[in-house]
Scaffold this motif. Sequence first.
Motif, mmCIF file in Angstrom:
data_model
loop_
_atom_site.group_PDB
_atom_site.id
_atom_site.type_symbol
_atom_site.label_atom_id
_atom_site.label_comp_id
_atom_site.label_asym_id
_atom_site.label_seq_id
_atom_site.Cartn_x
_atom_site.Cartn_y
_atom_site.Cartn_z
ATOM 1 N N THR A 164 42.166 47.911 60.246
ATOM 2 C CA THR A 164 42.654 46.613 59.805
ATOM 3 C C THR A 164 41.756 45.953 58.767
ATOM 4 N N GLU A 165 40.468 46.224 58.825
ATOM 5 C CA GLU A 165 39.552 45.529 57.917
ATOM 6 C C GLU A 165 38.950 46.438 56.863
ATOM 7 N N LYS A 166 38.613 47.635 57.268
ATOM 8 C CA LYS A 166 38.001 48.601 56.369
ATOM 9 C C LYS A 166 36.778 48.048 55.642
ATOM 10 N N GLN A 167 35.866 47.527 56.418
ATOM 11 C CA GLN A 167 34.631 47.047 55.829
ATOM 12 C C GLN A 167 33.474 47.138 56.817
ATOM 13 N N ILE A 168 32.272 47.207 56.226
ATOM 14 C CA ILE A 168 31.064 47.218 57.047
ATOM 15 C C ILE A 168 30.679 45.769 57.305
ATOM 16 N N VAL A 169 30.514 45.440 58.571
ATOM 17 C CA VAL A 169 30.352 44.031 58.908
ATOM 18 C C VAL A 169 28.984 43.655 59.470
ATOM 19 N N GLY A 170 28.238 44.633 59.942
ATOM 20 C CA GLY A 170 26.972 44.254 60.556
ATOM 21 C C GLY A 170 25.982 45.394 60.642
ATOM 22 N N VAL A 171 24.774 45.036 61.013
ATOM 23 C CA VAL A 171 23.723 46.025 61.228
ATOM 24 C C VAL A 171 23.304 45.963 62.685
ATOM 25 N N ALA A 172 23.263 47.123 63.299
ATOM 26 C CA ALA A 172 22.837 47.211 64.688
ATOM 27 C C ALA A 172 21.642 48.153 64.774
ATOM 28 N N ARG A 173 21.173 48.319 65.988
ATOM 29 C CA ARG A 173 19.993 49.149 66.195
ATOM 30 C C ARG A 173 20.180 49.942 67.465
ATOM 31 N N GLU B 22 23.014 53.295 73.556
ATOM 32 C CA GLU B 22 23.092 51.842 73.690
ATOM 33 C C GLU B 22 22.766 51.222 72.337
ATOM 34 N N LEU B 23 23.651 50.329 71.890
ATOM 35 C CA LEU B 23 23.446 49.658 70.606
ATOM 36 C C LEU B 23 23.292 48.157 70.808
ATOM 37 N N GLU B 24 22.461 47.575 69.963
ATOM 38 C CA GLU B 24 22.361 46.109 69.986
ATOM 39 C C GLU B 24 22.458 45.583 68.564
ATOM 40 N N PRO B 25 23.094 44.433 68.388
ATOM 41 C CA PRO B 25 23.264 43.886 67.043
ATOM 42 C C PRO B 25 21.955 43.334 66.496
ATOM 43 N N ILE B 26 21.745 43.509 65.206
ATOM 44 C CA ILE B 26 20.584 42.887 64.558
ATOM 45 C C ILE B 26 21.040 41.664 63.773
ATOM 46 N N ARG B 27 21.990 41.894 62.855
ATOM 47 C CA ARG B 27 22.511 40.734 62.140
ATOM 48 C C ARG B 27 23.866 41.043 61.518
ATOM 49 N N THR B 28 24.595 40.005 61.279
ATOM 50 C CA THR B 28 25.887 40.109 60.618
ATOM 51 C C THR B 28 25.665 40.101 59.118
ATOM 52 N N LEU B 29 26.396 40.923 58.406
ATOM 53 C CA LEU B 29 26.266 40.915 56.952
ATOM 54 C C LEU B 29 26.802 39.597 56.394
ATOM 55 N N GLN B 30 26.041 39.055 55.457
ATOM 56 C CA GLN B 30 26.468 37.812 54.825
ATOM 57 C C GLN B 30 27.820 38.008 54.153
ATOM 58 N N LYS B 31 27.919 39.155 53.506
ATOM 59 C CA LYS B 31 29.161 39.506 52.835
ATOM 60 C C LYS B 31 29.507 40.931 53.258
ATOM 61 N N PRO B 32 30.624 41.119 53.946
ATOM 62 C CA PRO B 32 30.996 42.479 54.371
ATOM 63 C C PRO B 32 31.140 43.400 53.165
ATOM 64 N N VAL B 33 30.809 44.666 53.357
ATOM 65 C CA VAL B 33 30.953 45.631 52.266
ATOM 66 C C VAL B 33 32.236 46.411 52.501
ATOM 67 N N GLU B 34 33.164 46.259 51.587
ATOM 68 C CA GLU B 34 34.473 46.868 51.765
ATOM 69 C C GLU B 34 34.482 48.344 51.385
ATOM 70 N N LEU B 35 35.388 49.043 52.036
ATOM 71 C CA LEU B 35 35.551 50.456 51.734
ATOM 72 C C LEU B 35 35.848 50.669 50.253
ATOM 73 N N SER B 36 36.668 49.816 49.693
ATOM 74 C CA SER B 36 37.019 49.979 48.282
ATOM 75 C C SER B 36 35.790 49.828 47.384
ATOM 76 N N THR B 37 34.882 48.943 47.778
ATOM 77 C CA THR B 37 33.639 48.768 47.025
ATOM 78 C C THR B 37 32.783 50.030 47.095
ATOM 79 N N ILE B 38 32.723 50.586 48.288
ATOM 80 C CA ILE B 38 31.940 51.807 48.482
ATOM 81 C C ILE B 38 32.526 52.949 47.661
ATOM 82 N N LYS B 39 33.854 53.040 47.693
ATOM 83 C CA LYS B 39 34.506 54.123 46.955
ATOM 84 C C LYS B 39 34.336 53.965 45.454
#
Length: 139
Positions: free
Chosen positions: A55-64, A84-101
Motif C-alpha cells: 500500500t505504501e511502498k516506502q521505507i519508513v523507519g530505522v530499527a535495530r 527481535e527488533l526494536e525501533p530507533i527512529r522514524t524517517l523524517q521523510k519516507p524514501v519511496e520505492l520509486s525514488t530508489i528505483k
Amino acid sequence: MKQFWLVKSEPSSYSWNQLLKDGSTAWTGVRNFQARNFLKQMQKGDCVLFYHSVTEKQIVGVARVKKTAFQDPTISESDWVAVELEPIRTLQKPVELSTIKADTALKQILLVRQSRLSVTPLTKAEFDRILGMSGRKNR
DNA sequence: GCCAACGTTGGC
DNA sequence: GCCAACGTTGGC
C-alpha cells in the motif's frame, strides 16, 4: 562488523507504528530459506530499514536488532527463526520505492531485484544513501 | 484486478 | 532430476 538489512512488512499485517507502540517485536513468520539465512546472520545492534510494501511502498523507519535468531515460536517445525527488533527512529521523510528505483546507486539493491524477498542485506553505502535521502544527514 | 516473479509440489 | 501446475507476493 556491523551489518545492514532491510525488512518488509505489509502495513496491514504489521506496521512501523505498531512497532513504535510495541517498543520491540519478534520478527516471526519468515518462511523462505534465503530470508531465513539472512535472519540467522543478523548480529545484535545491526541496523535494519523498515519497508512498507503493497500500500505504501516506502521505507519508513530505522530499527535495530535487539536479539539474534531464535526458534520462531509461531511454528512447531524446527529451524525457522525469528529475531527481535526494536525501533530507533522514524524517517523524517519516507524514501519511496520509486525514488530508489530512480537512483543509479540504489536501483540494483535486492529489494528492487528480488521484490518478494522479505529480508535482504544492504551495504553500508546503500544504507547511508537511503538515510541521506530521508531528509536528514546520517544519524 | 491483472500480471510477473518466484517458490513449492507432484507426476513422470 | 526435470518440468508443468499451482499458490503467493507485490508492483502497477
